[in-house]
Design a protein around this motif. Structure first.
Motif, PDB file in Angstrom:
ATOM      1  N   LYS A 158       0.820  -1.217   0.000  1.00 57.83           N
ATOM      2  CA  LYS A 158       0.000   0.000   0.000  1.00 57.83           C
ATOM      3  C   LYS A 158       0.852   1.265   0.000  1.00 57.83           C
ATOM      4  O   LYS A 158       0.520   2.265  -0.649  1.00 57.83           O
ATOM      5  N   THR A 159       1.966   1.217   0.731  1.00 55.89           N
ATOM      6  CA  THR A 159       2.835   2.389   0.776  1.00 55.89           C
ATOM      7  C   THR A 159       3.455   2.678  -0.579  1.00 55.89           C
ATOM      8  O   THR A 159       3.543   3.825  -1.017  1.00 55.89           O
ATOM      9  N   ILE A 160       3.887   1.608  -1.269  1.00 56.07           N
ATOM     10  CA  ILE A 160       4.491   1.763  -2.597  1.00 56.07           C
ATOM     11  C   ILE A 160       3.458   2.291  -3.579  1.00 56.07           C
ATOM     12  O   ILE A 160       3.745   3.167  -4.404  1.00 56.07           O
ATOM     13  N   LEU A 161       2.243   1.751  -3.511  1.00 53.91           N
ATOM     14  CA  LEU A 161       1.181   2.211  -4.410  1.00 53.91           C
ATOM     15  C   LEU A 161       0.868   3.683  -4.178  1.00 53.91           C
ATOM     16  O   LEU A 161       0.638   4.437  -5.125  1.00 53.91           O
ATOM     17  N   THR A 162       0.870   4.100  -2.916  1.00 54.71           N
ATOM     18  CA  THR A 162       0.630   5.510  -2.588  1.00 54.71           C
ATOM     19  C   THR A 162       1.773   6.383  -3.094  1.00 54.71           C
ATOM     20  O   THR A 162       1.558   7.465  -3.659  1.00 54.71           O
ATOM     21  N   ALA A 163       3.003   5.878  -2.927  1.00 53.64           N
ATOM     22  CA  ALA A 163       4.184   6.647  -3.322  1.00 53.64           C
ATOM     23  C   ALA A 163       4.223   6.909  -4.822  1.00 53.64           C
ATOM     24  O   ALA A 163       4.686   7.974  -5.266  1.00 53.64           O
ATOM     25  N   ARG A 164       3.736   5.978  -5.614  1.00 51.24           N
ATOM     26  CA  ARG A 164       3.787   6.115  -7.073  1.00 51.24           C
ATOM     27  C   ARG A 164       2.981   7.318  -7.568  1.00 51.24           C
ATOM     28  O   ARG A 164       3.206   7.797  -8.682  1.00 51.24           O
ATOM     29  N   CYS A 165       2.035   7.779  -6.771  1.00 55.23           N
ATOM     30  CA  CYS A 165       1.176   8.894  -7.177  1.00 55.23           C
ATOM     31  C   CYS A 165       1.735  10.254  -6.752  1.00 55.23           C
ATOM     32  O   CYS A 165       1.126  11.285  -7.028  1.00 55.23           O
ATOM     33  N   LEU A 166       2.863  10.258  -6.065  1.00 59.30           N
ATOM     34  CA  LEU A 166       3.420  11.497  -5.516  1.00 59.30           C
ATOM     35  C   LEU A 166       4.497  12.077  -6.434  1.00 59.30           C
ATOM     36  O   LEU A 166       5.041  11.371  -7.296  1.00 59.30           O
ATOM     37  N   PRO A 167       4.870  13.340  -6.238  1.00 57.50           N
ATOM     38  CA  PRO A 167       6.028  13.906  -6.936  1.00 57.50           C
ATOM     39  C   PRO A 167       7.276  13.096  -6.591  1.00 57.50           C
ATOM     40  O   PRO A 167       7.347  12.464  -5.531  1.00 57.50           O
ATOM     41  N   ILE A 168       8.267  13.133  -7.449  1.00 60.35           N
ATOM     42  CA  ILE A 168       9.396  12.207  -7.357  1.00 60.35           C
ATOM     43  C   ILE A 168      10.123  12.286  -6.006  1.00 60.35           C
ATOM     44  O   ILE A 168      10.462  11.248  -5.416  1.00 60.35           O
ATOM     45  N   TYR A 169      10.367  13.487  -5.484  1.00 60.09           N
ATOM     46  CA  TYR A 169      11.084  13.581  -4.207  1.00 60.09           C
ATOM     47  C   TYR A 169      10.261  12.964  -3.085  1.00 60.09           C
ATOM     48  O   TYR A 169      10.782  12.206  -2.262  1.00 60.09           O
ATOM     49  N   SER A 170       8.968  13.300  -3.047  1.00 63.04           N
ATOM     50  CA  SER A 170       8.094  12.745  -2.010  1.00 63.04           C
ATOM     51  C   SER A 170       7.964  11.236  -2.152  1.00 63.04           C
ATOM     52  O   SER A 170       7.909  10.508  -1.151  1.00 63.04           O
ATOM     53  N   MET A 171       7.939  10.742  -3.386  1.00 66.80           N
ATOM     54  CA  MET A 171       7.856   9.314  -3.631  1.00 66.80           C
ATOM     55  C   MET A 171       9.081   8.586  -3.070  1.00 66.80           C
ATOM     56  O   MET A 171       8.964   7.601  -2.337  1.00 66.80           O
ATOM     57  N   LEU A 172      10.257   9.078  -3.389  1.00 65.67           N
ATOM     58  CA  LEU A 172      11.488   8.439  -2.925  1.00 65.67           C
ATOM     59  C   LEU A 172      11.606   8.499  -1.402  1.00 65.67           C
ATOM     60  O   LEU A 172      12.076   7.556  -0.767  1.00 65.67           O
ATOM     61  N   GLU A 173      11.191   9.608  -0.824  1.00 65.26           N
ATOM     62  CA  GLU A 173      11.271   9.761   0.627  1.00 65.26           C
ATOM     63  C   GLU A 173      10.323   8.797   1.331  1.00 65.26           C
ATOM     64  O   GLU A 173      10.673   8.184   2.348  1.00 65.26           O
ATOM     65  N   LEU A 174       9.108   8.630   0.784  1.00 63.49           N
ATOM     66  CA  LEU A 174       8.137   7.720   1.389  1.00 63.49           C
ATOM     67  C   LEU A 174       8.627   6.279   1.315  1.00 63.49           C
ATOM     68  O   LEU A 174       8.494   5.505   2.278  1.00 63.49           O
ATOM     69  N   ILE A 175       9.226   5.899   0.194  1.00 63.89           N
ATOM     70  CA  ILE A 175       9.771   4.542   0.052  1.00 63.89           C
ATOM     71  C   ILE A 175      10.928   4.328   1.018  1.00 63.89           C
ATOM     72  O   ILE A 175      11.058   3.275   1.646  1.00 63.89           O
ATOM     73  N   ARG A 176      11.793   5.339   1.152  1.00 66.41           N
ATOM     74  CA  ARG A 176      12.942   5.234   2.061  1.00 66.41           C
ATOM     75  C   ARG A 176      12.480   5.022   3.494  1.00 66.41           C
ATOM     76  O   ARG A 176      12.998   4.160   4.205  1.00 66.41           O
ATOM     77  N   VAL A 177      11.492   5.802   3.929  1.00 64.93           N
ATOM     78  CA  VAL A 177      10.975   5.665   5.290  1.00 64.93           C
ATOM     79  C   VAL A 177      10.328   4.299   5.488  1.00 64.93           C
ATOM     80  O   VAL A 177      10.474   3.675   6.549  1.00 64.93           O
ATOM     81  N   LYS A 178       9.623   3.820   4.473  1.00 67.21           N
ATOM     82  CA  LYS A 178       8.991   2.501   4.544  1.00 67.21           C
ATOM     83  C   LYS A 178      10.038   1.413   4.780  1.00 67.21           C
ATOM     84  O   LYS A 178       9.863   0.515   5.622  1.00 67.21           O
ATOM     85  N   ILE A 179      11.143   1.486   4.067  1.00 65.67           N
ATOM     86  CA  ILE A 179      12.202   0.481   4.203  1.00 65.67           C
ATOM     87  C   ILE A 179      12.874   0.587   5.577  1.00 65.67           C
ATOM     88  O   ILE A 179      13.186  -0.439   6.203  1.00 65.67           O
ATOM     89  N   ILE A 180      13.093   1.799   6.047  1.00 67.57           N
ATOM     90  CA  ILE A 180      13.682   1.991   7.374  1.00 67.57           C
ATOM     91  C   ILE A 180      12.816   1.348   8.449  1.00 67.57           C
ATOM     92  O   ILE A 180      13.305   0.625   9.331  1.00 67.57           O
ATOM     93  N   GLU A 181      11.517   1.603   8.397  1.00 70.91           N
ATOM     94  CA  GLU A 181      10.599   1.045   9.384  1.00 70.91           C
ATOM     95  C   GLU A 181      10.519  -0.473   9.290  1.00 70.91           C
ATOM     96  O   GLU A 181      10.432  -1.170  10.320  1.00 70.91           O
ATOM     97  N   MET A 182      10.541  -1.006   8.066  1.00 75.75           N
ATOM     98  CA  MET A 182      10.495  -2.453   7.884  1.00 75.75           C
ATOM     99  C   MET A 182      11.716  -3.119   8.499  1.00 75.75           C
ATOM    100  O   MET A 182      11.611  -4.135   9.198  1.00 75.75           O
ATOM    101  N   ARG A 183      12.894  -2.557   8.260  1.00 73.16           N
ATOM    102  CA  ARG A 183      14.125  -3.114   8.814  1.00 73.16           C
ATOM    103  C   ARG A 183      14.125  -3.043  10.339  1.00 73.16           C
ATOM    104  O   ARG A 183      14.539  -3.990  11.014  1.00 73.16           O
TER     105      ARG A 183
END
Length: 240
Positions: A158-183
Protein backbone atom coordinates in the motif's frame (compact mmCIF):
# COMPACT_ATOMS: atom_id res chain seq x y z
CA UNK A 1 13.00 -0.33 -10.72
CA UNK A 2 13.55 -2.53 -7.67
CA UNK A 3 16.12 -5.18 -6.76
CA UNK A 4 14.69 -7.49 -4.12
CA UNK A 5 16.51 -10.32 -2.36
CA UNK A 6 15.58 -13.11 0.07
CA UNK A 7 16.86 -12.63 3.60
CA UNK A 8 17.95 -15.39 5.98
CA UNK A 9 14.36 -16.04 7.03
CA UNK A 10 13.04 -16.35 3.45
CA UNK A 11 11.38 -12.92 3.52
CA UNK A 12 11.72 -10.24 0.86
CA UNK A 13 14.36 -7.56 1.44
CA UNK A 14 14.70 -4.49 -0.84
CA UNK A 15 18.34 -3.75 -1.55
CA UNK A 16 18.11 -1.09 -4.26
CA UNK A 17 15.60 1.00 -6.18
CA UNK A 18 15.85 3.70 -8.79
CA UNK A 19 13.66 5.91 -10.96
CA UNK A 20 14.36 5.98 -14.73
CA UNK A 21 12.71 7.70 -17.69
CA UNK A 22 11.65 4.41 -19.27
CA UNK A 23 12.24 0.67 -19.04
CA UNK A 24 14.65 -0.62 -21.68
CA UNK A 25 18.02 -2.31 -22.14
CA UNK A 26 20.08 0.82 -21.39
CA UNK A 27 18.31 1.67 -18.13
CA UNK A 28 18.40 -1.93 -16.89
CA UNK A 29 22.10 -2.20 -17.79
CA UNK A 30 22.84 1.03 -15.92
CA UNK A 31 20.93 -0.19 -12.87
CA UNK A 32 22.54 -3.64 -12.84
CA UNK A 33 26.02 -2.16 -13.30
CA UNK A 34 25.75 -0.06 -10.17
CA UNK A 35 23.97 -2.87 -8.31
CA UNK A 36 26.99 -5.10 -8.85
CA UNK A 37 29.32 -2.35 -7.61
CA UNK A 38 27.09 -1.75 -4.59
CA UNK A 39 27.05 -5.46 -3.70
CA UNK A 40 30.84 -5.64 -4.21
CA UNK A 41 30.62 -8.86 -6.21
CA UNK A 42 33.58 -10.17 -8.18
CA UNK A 43 31.65 -13.19 -9.44
CA UNK A 44 28.00 -13.95 -10.14
CA UNK A 45 27.73 -17.76 -10.29
CA UNK A 46 26.23 -17.80 -6.78
CA UNK A 47 23.45 -15.38 -7.76
CA UNK A 48 19.98 -16.40 -8.98
CA UNK A 49 17.86 -13.88 -10.87
CA UNK A 50 14.09 -14.31 -11.02
CA UNK A 51 12.41 -12.03 -13.57
CA UNK A 52 9.26 -11.59 -15.64
CA UNK A 53 11.21 -11.00 -18.87
CA UNK A 54 10.96 -7.22 -18.55
CA UNK A 55 11.90 -5.31 -21.68
CA UNK A 56 15.70 -5.24 -22.05
CA UNK A 57 16.35 -6.98 -18.72
CA UNK A 58 17.21 -10.41 -20.12
CA UNK A 59 19.87 -8.95 -22.42
CA UNK A 60 21.32 -6.78 -19.64
CA UNK A 61 21.63 -9.72 -17.24
CA UNK A 62 23.25 -11.89 -19.93
CA UNK A 63 25.86 -9.20 -20.52
CA UNK A 64 26.70 -8.13 -16.97
CA UNK A 65 25.88 -11.27 -14.94
CA UNK A 66 26.53 -13.97 -17.52
CA UNK A 67 27.60 -16.56 -14.90
CA UNK A 68 24.45 -16.20 -12.82
CA UNK A 69 21.41 -18.45 -12.75
CA UNK A 70 18.52 -16.73 -14.55
CA UNK A 71 14.99 -18.04 -14.20
CA UNK A 72 11.63 -16.80 -15.37
CA UNK A 73 8.57 -16.62 -13.15
CA UNK A 74 6.53 -19.69 -14.08
CA UNK A 75 3.25 -17.98 -13.24
CA UNK A 76 4.06 -15.13 -15.61
CA UNK A 77 5.34 -17.50 -18.27
CA UNK A 78 2.23 -19.66 -18.01
CA UNK A 79 -0.09 -16.64 -18.16
CA UNK A 80 1.19 -15.91 -21.66
CA UNK A 81 -0.02 -19.30 -22.88
CA UNK A 82 -2.93 -20.15 -20.57
CA UNK A 83 -5.55 -19.43 -23.23
CA UNK A 84 -4.13 -22.30 -25.27
CA UNK A 85 -3.60 -24.55 -22.25
CA UNK A 86 -7.25 -24.86 -21.32
CA UNK A 87 -8.42 -27.40 -18.79
CA UNK A 88 -7.40 -28.37 -15.27
CA UNK A 89 -5.75 -31.62 -16.41
CA UNK A 90 -3.22 -29.87 -18.66
CA UNK A 91 -2.59 -27.10 -16.12
CA UNK A 92 -1.97 -29.58 -13.30
CA UNK A 93 0.44 -31.61 -15.42
CA UNK A 94 2.36 -28.47 -16.38
CA UNK A 95 2.80 -27.55 -12.72
CA UNK A 96 3.87 -31.12 -11.95
CA UNK A 97 6.59 -30.76 -14.58
CA UNK A 98 7.60 -27.42 -13.05
CA UNK A 99 7.90 -28.91 -9.55
CA UNK A 100 9.57 -32.19 -10.58
CA UNK A 101 12.71 -32.63 -8.48
CA UNK A 102 14.52 -35.19 -10.66
CA UNK A 103 15.15 -35.45 -14.37
CA UNK A 104 13.52 -38.88 -14.58
CA UNK A 105 10.37 -37.59 -12.90
CA UNK A 106 10.33 -34.62 -15.27
CA UNK A 107 10.67 -36.85 -18.35
CA UNK A 108 7.83 -39.06 -17.17
CA UNK A 109 5.49 -36.08 -16.67
CA UNK A 110 6.48 -34.55 -20.00
CA UNK A 111 5.53 -37.77 -21.80
CA UNK A 112 2.11 -37.64 -20.15
CA UNK A 113 1.68 -34.03 -21.24
CA UNK A 114 2.60 -35.01 -24.78
CA UNK A 115 -0.17 -37.61 -24.82
CA UNK A 116 -2.75 -35.19 -23.36
CA UNK A 117 -1.93 -32.10 -25.41
CA UNK A 118 1.03 -32.07 -27.80
CA UNK A 119 0.96 -28.24 -28.17
CA UNK A 120 1.57 -27.86 -24.45
CA UNK A 121 4.48 -30.31 -24.69
CA UNK A 122 5.95 -28.37 -27.62
CA UNK A 123 5.51 -25.07 -25.79
CA UNK A 124 7.40 -26.36 -22.73
CA UNK A 125 10.14 -27.93 -24.84
CA UNK A 126 10.82 -24.56 -26.45
CA UNK A 127 11.75 -23.13 -23.03
CA UNK A 128 15.25 -23.72 -21.60
CA UNK A 129 14.66 -26.28 -18.84
CA UNK A 130 17.10 -24.63 -16.41
CA UNK A 131 14.83 -21.58 -16.36
CA UNK A 132 11.52 -23.13 -15.32
CA UNK A 133 11.73 -26.63 -13.79
CA UNK A 134 13.33 -27.67 -10.50
CA UNK A 135 14.67 -30.85 -12.08
CA UNK A 136 17.21 -28.84 -14.08
CA UNK A 137 18.07 -26.06 -11.64
CA UNK A 138 21.68 -25.68 -10.55
CA UNK A 139 22.12 -26.89 -6.97
CA UNK A 140 24.97 -24.46 -6.25
CA UNK A 141 22.94 -21.27 -5.52
CA UNK A 142 20.62 -23.27 -3.18
CA UNK A 143 17.55 -21.52 -4.56
CA UNK A 144 14.45 -23.37 -5.76
CA UNK A 145 12.13 -20.41 -6.34
CA UNK A 146 9.60 -20.77 -9.15
CA UNK A 147 7.63 -17.55 -8.80
CA UNK A 148 8.50 -13.88 -8.71
CA UNK A 149 6.44 -13.28 -5.58
CA UNK A 150 9.08 -11.01 -4.05
CA UNK A 151 8.44 -8.26 -6.58
CA UNK A 152 4.70 -8.85 -6.35
CA UNK A 153 4.90 -8.20 -2.59
CA UNK A 154 6.61 -4.87 -3.21
CA UNK A 155 4.38 -3.78 -6.10
CA UNK A 156 1.26 -4.61 -4.08
CA UNK A 157 2.40 -2.82 -0.92
CA UNK A 158 0.00 0.00 0.00
CA UNK A 159 2.84 2.39 0.78
CA UNK A 160 4.49 1.76 -2.60
CA UNK A 161 1.18 2.21 -4.41
CA UNK A 162 0.63 5.51 -2.59
CA UNK A 163 4.18 6.65 -3.32
CA UNK A 164 3.79 6.11 -7.07
CA UNK A 165 1.18 8.89 -7.18
CA UNK A 166 3.42 11.50 -5.52
CA UNK A 167 6.03 13.91 -6.94
CA UNK A 168 9.40 12.21 -7.36
CA UNK A 169 11.08 13.58 -4.21
CA UNK A 170 8.09 12.75 -2.01
CA UNK A 171 7.86 9.31 -3.63
CA UNK A 172 11.49 8.44 -2.92
CA UNK A 173 11.27 9.76 0.63
CA UNK A 174 8.14 7.72 1.39
CA UNK A 175 9.77 4.54 0.05
CA UNK A 176 12.94 5.23 2.06
CA UNK A 177 10.98 5.67 5.29
CA UNK A 178 8.99 2.50 4.54
CA UNK A 179 12.20 0.48 4.20
CA UNK A 180 13.68 1.99 7.37
CA UNK A 181 10.60 1.04 9.38
CA UNK A 182 10.49 -2.45 7.88
CA UNK A 183 14.12 -3.11 8.81
CA UNK A 184 13.63 -1.76 12.34
CA UNK A 185 10.53 -3.94 12.85
CA UNK A 186 12.34 -7.08 11.69
CA UNK A 187 15.31 -6.38 13.96
CA UNK A 188 12.91 -6.05 16.87
CA UNK A 189 11.13 -9.31 15.99
CA UNK A 190 14.38 -11.24 15.62
CA UNK A 191 15.52 -9.91 18.99
CA UNK A 192 12.74 -11.98 20.53
CA UNK A 193 13.78 -15.15 18.68
CA UNK A 194 16.43 -17.40 20.19
CA UNK A 195 16.60 -20.21 17.63
CA UNK A 196 19.67 -20.93 15.50
CA UNK A 197 17.65 -20.24 12.33
CA UNK A 198 14.80 -17.85 11.54
CA UNK A 199 11.22 -18.68 12.62
CA UNK A 200 9.88 -19.05 9.08
CA UNK A 201 12.69 -21.42 8.09
CA UNK A 202 12.17 -23.37 11.32
CA UNK A 203 8.52 -23.98 10.37
CA UNK A 204 9.50 -25.12 6.87
CA UNK A 205 12.02 -27.61 8.29
CA UNK A 206 9.49 -28.83 10.85
CA UNK A 207 6.99 -29.64 8.10
CA UNK A 208 9.70 -31.31 6.00
CA UNK A 209 10.74 -33.43 8.97
CA UNK A 210 7.17 -34.64 9.49
CA UNK A 211 6.77 -35.49 5.80
CA UNK A 212 10.02 -37.46 5.80
CA UNK A 213 8.81 -39.91 8.43
CA UNK A 214 7.94 -42.52 5.79
CA UNK A 215 11.31 -42.28 4.02
CA UNK A 216 14.45 -44.33 4.56
CA UNK A 217 17.90 -43.01 3.65
CA UNK A 218 20.66 -45.39 2.46
CA UNK A 219 24.11 -43.87 2.42
CA UNK A 220 25.98 -44.23 -0.88
CA UNK A 221 29.28 -42.61 0.10
CA UNK A 222 30.33 -38.98 0.44
CA UNK A 223 27.16 -36.86 0.25
CA UNK A 224 25.12 -39.34 -1.80
CA UNK A 225 22.00 -40.95 -0.38
CA UNK A 226 19.41 -43.20 -1.91
CA UNK A 227 15.92 -42.43 -0.59
CA UNK A 228 13.26 -45.10 -0.47
CA UNK A 229 9.61 -44.30 0.21
CA UNK A 230 6.66 -46.52 1.15
CA UNK A 231 5.76 -47.07 -2.48
CA UNK A 232 9.22 -48.48 -3.23
CA UNK A 233 10.01 -45.56 -5.53
CA UNK A 234 13.76 -45.08 -5.50
CA UNK A 235 15.21 -41.63 -5.92
CA UNK A 236 18.84 -40.58 -5.93
CA UNK A 237 19.34 -37.24 -4.22
CA UNK A 238 22.41 -35.18 -3.55
CA UNK A 239 22.56 -33.91 0.00
CA UNK A 240 24.98 -31.16 0.91
Amino acid sequence: MFAIEIDADSSYYPIAYVVVEKENYDTWKWFLKFLRIYLNLNQSFSITFMTDKQKGLVEAINELWRDSEHRFCVKHMYANFKKKLKGDLVRNKVWQAVKASTEEEWKDIMEKIKVIYVKAWQWLNDKPTNQWTKSHFSIFPKCDMLLNNLCECVNGDKTILTARCLPIYSMLELIRVKIIEMRASRRQDMGKWFGEIGPRIAKILEIAAKNSGSLTAHWGGNDNFQIKDNNDILRLLLWT
